[in-house]
Design a protein around this motif. Structure first.
Motif, short mmCIF file in Angstrom:
data_model
loop_
_atom_site.label_atom_id
_atom_site.label_comp_id
_atom_site.label_asym_id
_atom_site.label_seq_id
_atom_site.Cartn_x
_atom_site.Cartn_y
_atom_site.Cartn_z
N SER A 1 54.49 24.23 21.46
CA SER A 1 53.22 24.84 21.07
C SER A 1 53.32 25.30 19.62
O SER A 1 54.31 25.92 19.23
N GLN A 2 52.29 24.96 18.83
CA GLN A 2 52.29 25.37 17.43
C GLN A 2 50.87 25.63 16.97
O GLN A 2 49.90 25.17 17.58
N THR A 3 50.75 26.38 15.89
CA THR A 3 49.45 26.61 15.27
C THR A 3 49.48 26.00 13.88
O THR A 3 50.52 25.58 13.38
N SER A 4 48.33 25.95 13.25
CA SER A 4 48.26 25.42 11.89
C SER A 4 49.09 26.29 10.95
O SER A 4 49.19 27.51 11.13
N ARG A 5 49.68 25.64 9.98
CA ARG A 5 50.44 26.40 8.99
C ARG A 5 49.51 27.29 8.20
O ARG A 5 48.33 26.97 7.99
N VAL A 6 50.02 28.40 7.75
CA VAL A 6 49.26 29.32 6.90
C VAL A 6 49.75 29.12 5.47
O VAL A 6 50.95 29.26 5.19
N CYS B 1 56.38 27.76 15.46
CA CYS B 1 56.39 26.77 16.52
C CYS B 1 57.28 27.28 17.66
O CYS B 1 58.29 27.95 17.40
N ASP C 1 51.61 13.45 11.21
CA ASP C 1 50.75 14.45 11.84
C ASP C 1 49.31 14.22 11.35
O ASP C 1 48.99 14.50 10.20
N GLU D 1 46.32 15.55 11.96
CA GLU D 1 45.50 16.68 11.51
C GLU D 1 45.97 17.19 10.15
O GLU D 1 45.15 17.56 9.30
N HIS E 1 56.68 21.41 14.19
CA HIS E 1 57.54 20.96 15.30
C HIS E 1 58.72 20.14 14.80
O HIS E 1 59.75 20.06 15.46
#
Length: 318
Positions: free
Chosen positions: A33-38, A54, A245, A247, A300
């Motif tokens: 599970s990961q979120t968009s980088r900031v 991540c 990736d 996205e 990831h």
């Protein structure tokens, strides 16, 4: 918390480890599970801070990579990009390790190119052309050497002194390979079976018309919308274009963002990614096909190499 320096990481974890760990992770992405980088700009141009978290639920471990990009640093003999990775045990919440992430970032990016080259280039590819000989270049070289029988490496840098310095630094480490600094990109492109681009250029570093049939290209340098190192006129003629990736490429890869707007390429009809290529084990290609891999990086991949390093540290010290 245990703290590991770049030297300690480099002595423990290598290109073959990174390629294996990333390909293993592709088989277990349901656990990730990961979120968009900031990304927070901190000055002019590319100067910024990046935060990439991540989690691996299967291993009950998580990471966050903190990266600083300071373009003026080379003038002061400091690296442009510096990173650190913190590993957390999800069962206890304890931050168990902090390791220098600069080498691991270079290594995982080189490993991604290596994986792409492994499945997308011609198996008999022997000449590698490298456009850009900066901080990311050596691990890009290692990634390709790991998977193909490279006999000759052509080097080009806009500042030729840097290409000669790179050659001087690495040639003794690889005595079986011929290294040559070329004076023009055209010369490099027309001779190379595999081309690696690792620049921060805002305009194409090669001419699409010079690319020879059968060439595989890895583009890893452009990671902001204004950066465009690959000539996007090449995209319609490529038999296969693969992203690390999707996205991330939509948001960051300038040459593809521009090509999508111009109708040379469509994100809406594209879903080829490196995970699919790796799991399939091959792509359909003939000796005349041109193939392209575009890498922008994702958390990831950092997770794979950071946890792989942590596991090797624990194995070596038990």
């Amino acid at each position: 918390m245990k703290v590991f320096t770049e030297k300690e990481v480099m002595m423990t974890y290598h290109m073959s480890d990174a390629i294996q760990d990333i390909e293993n992770l592709f088989q277990n992405m349901d656990d990730v599970s990961q979120t968009s980088r900031v990304v927070i700009p901190t000055g002019e141009g590319a100067k910024s801070m990046l935060y990439m978290p991540c989690i691996h639920f299967g291993k009950q471990q998580g990471i966050i990579k903190i990266t600083s990009i300071t373009p003026e640093n080379p003038q002061h003999n400091r690296p442009t990009t510096q990173a650190n990775i913190v590993i957390t045990d999800l069962k206890t919440g304890e931050h168990v390790a902090s390791m220098d992430g600069s080498y691991l970032t270079r290594l995982r990016t080189g490993a991604l190119s290596g994986i792409a080259t492994k499945y997308m280039s011609r198996p008999d590819s022997k000449t590698l052309g490298m456009i850009g000989t900066g901080g990311m270049a050596y691990e890009q070289l290692l990634g390709n050497l790991e998977v193909r029988p490279i006999e000759k490496v052509l080097l080009y840098n806009r500042t030729s002194e840097k290409a000669h310095a790179f050659k001087a630094r690495i040639a003794d480490k690889h005595p079986s390979i011929e290294f040559e600094v070329v004076s023009t990109v055209t010369e490099l492109v027309r001779q190379s079976d595999i081309i690696n681009c690792q620049t921060q250029s805002t305009s194409p570093v090669f001419n699409a018309n010079d690319i020879q049939s059968g060439t595989h290209i890895n583009g890893i340098g452009s990671y902001r919308p204004e950066m465009k190192e690959m000539d996007n006129r090449l995209f319609p003629t490529a038999s296969q274009i693969v992203f690390d990736d999707l996205e991330g490429v939509k948001e960051e890869a300038g040459e593809f963002i521009e090509a999508d707007k111009q109708g040379l390429f469509s994100f809406d009809h594209h879903d080829d990614d490196l995970k699919g290529v790796s799991l399939n084990g091959k792509i359909q290609r003939n000796n005349e096909d041109i193939t392209i891999f575009k890498c922008v990086g994702a958390a990831h991949f950092d997770l794979a190499v950071a946890l792989g390093t942590w596991e090797k540290f624990n194995k070596n010290h038990n």
